[in-house]
Design a protein around this motif. Structure first.
Motif, PDB file in Angstrom:
ATOM      1  N   SER A   3       0.767  -1.010   0.121  1.00 44.00           N
ATOM      2  CA  SER A   3       0.006  -0.078   0.081  1.00 44.00           C
ATOM      3  C   SER A   3       0.854   1.153  -0.255  1.00 44.00           C
ATOM      4  CB  SER A   3      -0.961  -0.012   1.229  1.00 44.00           C
ATOM      5  OG  SER A   3      -0.099  -0.045   2.406  1.00 44.00           O
ATOM      6  N   GLY A   4       2.129   1.124   0.028  1.00 45.09           N
ATOM      7  CA  GLY A   4       3.028   2.260   0.080  1.00 45.09           C
ATOM      8  C   GLY A   4       3.148   2.795  -1.336  1.00 45.09           C
ATOM      9  N   GLN A   5       2.871   2.033  -2.159  1.00 43.02           N
ATOM     10  CA  GLN A   5       3.106   2.571  -3.656  1.00 43.02           C
ATOM     11  C   GLN A   5       1.600   2.622  -4.261  1.00 43.02           C
ATOM     12  OE1 GLN A   5       5.150  -0.579  -5.820  1.00 43.02           O
ATOM     13  NE2 GLN A   5       6.709  -1.088  -4.360  1.00 43.02           N
ATOM     14  N   TRP A   6       0.611   2.905  -3.339  1.00 43.33           N
ATOM     15  CA  TRP A   6      -0.476   3.286  -3.856  1.00 43.33           C
ATOM     16  C   TRP A   6      -0.724   4.473  -3.813  1.00 43.33           C
ATOM     17  CZ3 TRP A   6      -4.802  -0.161  -0.787  1.00 43.33           C
ATOM     18  CH2 TRP A   6      -4.536  -1.462  -1.029  1.00 43.33           C
ATOM     19  N   GLU A   7      -1.714   5.239  -4.797  1.00 45.75           N
ATOM     20  CA  GLU A   7      -2.035   6.677  -4.903  1.00 45.75           C
ATOM     21  C   GLU A   7      -2.575   6.854  -3.473  1.00 45.75           C
ATOM     22  OE1 GLU A   7      -4.711   6.840  -8.388  1.00 45.75           O
ATOM     23  OE2 GLU A   7      -2.930   6.417  -9.768  1.00 45.75           O
ATOM     24  N   GLY A  46       9.816  -3.069  -7.317  1.00 46.64           N
ATOM     25  CA  GLY A  46      11.075  -3.778  -6.432  1.00 46.64           C
ATOM     26  C   GLY A  46      11.686  -2.779  -5.675  1.00 46.64           C
ATOM     27  N   ASP A  47      12.978  -2.993  -5.474  1.00 42.75           N
ATOM     28  CA  ASP A  47      13.877  -2.079  -4.952  1.00 42.75           C
ATOM     29  C   ASP A  47      14.232  -0.866  -5.748  1.00 42.75           C
ATOM     30  OD1 ASP A  47      14.323  -3.600  -2.768  1.00 42.75           O
ATOM     31  OD2 ASP A  47      16.219  -4.573  -3.555  1.00 42.75           O
ATOM     32  N   ASN A  48      14.108   0.231  -5.360  1.00 46.46           N
ATOM     33  CA  ASN A  48      14.551   1.456  -5.998  1.00 46.46           C
ATOM     34  C   ASN A  48      13.446   1.780  -6.893  1.00 46.46           C
ATOM     35  OD1 ASN A  48      17.136   2.143  -4.994  1.00 46.46           O
ATOM     36  ND2 ASN A  48      18.177   0.400  -6.265  1.00 46.46           N
TER      37      ASN A  48
END
Length: 669
Positions: free
Chosen positions: A138-142, A448-450
């Motif tokens: 969820s950290g990558q969610w809008e 993934g990473d970065n």
């Protein structure tokens, strides 16, 4: 689940007959929302994600009123579909769904005991354990999904023209995809009005606009990577089953499904037929430019051997079908897009269709019975009813972000269907065999990473059908940007939240005159109340009086008050009948306003295309606009410019729109 009812058994109901044919289960279809058993079919949709605020009872009242006015039952959807197929004018109601989350139910005052009993639904998609199970981050969610507790989802859908020229407008959008980015006037106007209503009861934490991409030649739905979408759905309606039988004998794959695949008993429903469905919503961003490059410049090159690269076949290995929908297990070239009568018995080693191909991963068609001895019928109960739609930049522009798929699916169980499919099949490297890898398309839906897309190594057929394999990397170009689990409540529960609904009425005569007539009856009732005169019968006779006749003609409930030889009713009858007439007037105004708003939107669409108004095509027969204005005794201006007739000018559109706006305003005076 089905032990709670006696009238129906949703495990046994397969192939529901459609309205106007040998109709069955009408009460069930009238109780469940549309879009569950069959896609709503509109080209445009808006999704409003809500967080409730303010007075709970006012919020409930709004939900009930919204349901009565907009939410489309499966029965109404089927009836509208029939009219559309007959090329008849369908009423101006947009299609609407209303969904609730666990948090939404609880905000409205319902306890855990009142909620649909499914652990995944009660957890929600942002729960850390659920994130781990589905492979999400969820950290990558809008922000709208990541930073807000979502309570409800409103889905509104429409086409550019709802009426005899709907198909013509859809064909325009098929030939010129840029037109898909232009919202229908009807949908745009309704969304704006509904947003104003929502201000008092909810915050819109996220809004999403969707559209249906279609292949310019075949007209079939496609997604951003160019592949035909919505293929091989579970079928519930006889008409859909019969259509499928036109090119399949179901000998290798039977697409039919019992209603128990998608329906779950609604604990808050008021009827035996009160069923809903769990909804999964996931916003999936697709990197079209990178996908195309990976297929053409990477995979196709590595699989070409001594021949020329074949991007079409390379793409088919990733998806399990060619872009036109032809299953790659049947052929090395796309040529039979309607073929859905297949399984993988003749390809047990994945030499034609790799085990990691998307369609084989999420619908193994009997692979589980061969490899791990799970019966086919049990495997088929893991299926879902998919209802996806596109969003964002058109694929022709090769977007790298802000475009993709608004994935939706209906199911009777999140745990046994969507979640199982994701966890045990799509994201499992050892399904269906050891080390075959995850689903190429949705196996990893996070960076993934970065913040770099994850790349995975797979074994691919060097030559279609041959044993030799070639090792090649492929990157996961689909990223999950947010989502949630919802429940689709039954109609009776939603309607119960507003005890005095607007009714779908048929008034007598010109609407404005009807309102005046009802207002006159109200004044007369008030006069009778002042004099304490009887209402209901004429004098000392048993003949109905004018009040009763007026109510009966309109099929309105009437309360008597008689205090002569016949004693009947109470003095409160005056006020009760006045209340009914005031609601009747409100109903007439609501229904007439909706009808006029639809015509205004249709006039705006005609104006955009410079289509003639006033005459039917190249004939001299009046069109629907003329009849609509005439029925209301309103002036109408023509604009017809063809080989036979030149009548009026371009200002006619705006003049007629202003006439209808003024007509609507007159109701509020």
């Amino acid at each position: 689940m089905t032990s709670e009812i006696k009238e129906i058994d949703i495990n046994q109901i397969v192939e529901i007959a459609t309205p106007f044919d040998d109709f069955e289960h009408e009460s069930l279809l009238d109780e469940i929302q549309g879009n569950i058993l069959k896609s709503h079919g509109r080209n445009h949709a808006v999704y409003l994600f809500l967080k409730f605020k303010g007075d709970i009872e006012i919020g409930k009242q709004w939900i009930g009123c919204f349901t009565h006015r907009y939410v489309t039952s499966a029965l109404e959807q089927a009836e509208q579909g029939k009219l559309y197929r007959q090329n008849k004018d369908v009423s101006g109601k947009i299609f609407a769904n209303f969904f609730l989350t666990r948090a939404g139910y609880m905000h409205l005052g319902y306890t855990y005991q009142n909620l649909p009993n499914e652990d995944a639904f009660r957890q929600g998609m942002k729960d850390p354990n659920m994130q781990n199970e589905l492979g999400d981050d969820s950290g990558q969610w809008e922000d709208g999904f990541k930073n807000n507790e979502i309570h409800a989802l409103v889905l509104l859908a429409a086409d550019k023209i709802v009426g005899p020229r709907t198909q013509e407008a859809k064909l325009e959008e098929q030939k010129d995809q840029n037109k898909l980015r232009q919202q229908p006037a009807l949908l745009k106007n309704k969304v704006a009005a509904i947003k104003k209503e929502l201000d008092a009861i909810a915050s819109i934490v996220h809004e999403q606009i969707g559209y249906v991409l279609r292949d310019q030649n075949s007209g079939e739905e496609i997604e951003h990577f160019g592949f035909r979408d919505g293929v091989s759905q579970p079928l519930f309606l006889k008409r859909d089953v019969n259509k499928e039988r036109e090119h399949s004998d179901f000998s290798k794959w039977d697409p039919r499904a019992p209603l128990s695949l998608v329906l779950f008993k609604d604990p808050l429903g008021t009827k035996h037929e009160s069923y809903g469905s769990f909804l999964v919503f996931r916003k999936l961003e697709q990197n079209v430019k990178a996908w195309n490059k990976d297929v053409v410049d990477n995979l196709a090159q590595k699989l070409k051997g001594s021949g020329d690269p074949n991007p079409a076949l390379a793409g088919a290995y990733t998806m399990g079908r060619f872009q036109d929908g032809t299953p790659v297990v049947k052929t090395s070239s796309g040529k039979d897009p309607k073929d859905n009568n297949f399984n993988y018995q003749d390809d047990p080693q994945g030499f034609k269709c790799p085990f990691h191909a998307h369609t084989r991963k999420v619908n193994p068609r009997g692979d589980t019975s061969v490899v791990v001895s799970i019966p086919l019928e049990e495997e088929k109960m893991h299926r879902i009813a998919r209802r996806a739609i596109n969003y964002g930049t058109l694929p022709s522009e090769e977007p790298e972000n802000n475009a993709g798929l608004l994935f939706m699916s209906f199911q009777a169980s999140l745990i046994k269907q969507f979640n199982f499919m994701q966890k045990a099949w799509a994201k499992q490297k050892n399904f269906i065999k050891q080390d075959v890898g995850t689903d190429v398309v949705i196996g990893v839906e996070k960076k993934g990473d970065n913040n770099i897309a994850v790349t995975e190594t797979y074994n691919w057929p060097t030559n279609w059908g041959a044993q030799e394999q070639t090792e090649a990397d492929f990157t996961h170009w689909v990223t999950m940007k947010g989502g949630e689990f919802f429940f689709t409540p039954c109609m009776s529960f939603l309607k119960s939240l507003a005890p005095e609904p607007s009714r779908n009425i048929e008034f007598r005569g010109v609407p404005k005159q009807e309102i005046k007539a009802a207002q006159g009856v109200i004044a007369e009732l008030q006069n009778y109340k002042h004099r304490n005169w009887a209402i209901g019968l004429n004098g000392d006779t048993i003949e109905p009086d004018g009040f009763l006749t007026f109510f009966n003609q309109r099929k309105l409930p009437f309360k008597f008050y008689l205090q002569n030889q016949v004693r009947l009713g109470k003095s409160s009858a005056y006020d009760d009948n006045i209340k009914i007439l005031n609601q009747y007037i409100a109903d007439v105004i609501h229904q007439e306003s909706d009808a006029c708003e639809y015509k205004i939107a249709e006039l705006e669409e005609y104006k955009d295309r410079k289509w003639g108004i006033g005459l039917n095509g190249d004939t001299t027969e009046p069109d629907g606009f003329v009849y609509f204005f005439g029925e209301r005794e309103l002036p109408f201006k023509f604009f017809v410019q063809n080989e036979r007739v030149s009548l009026g000018d371009y200002s006619a559109y705006d003049d007629d729109i202003n006439t209808l706006n003024n007509y609507i305003s007159s109701f509020k005076q």
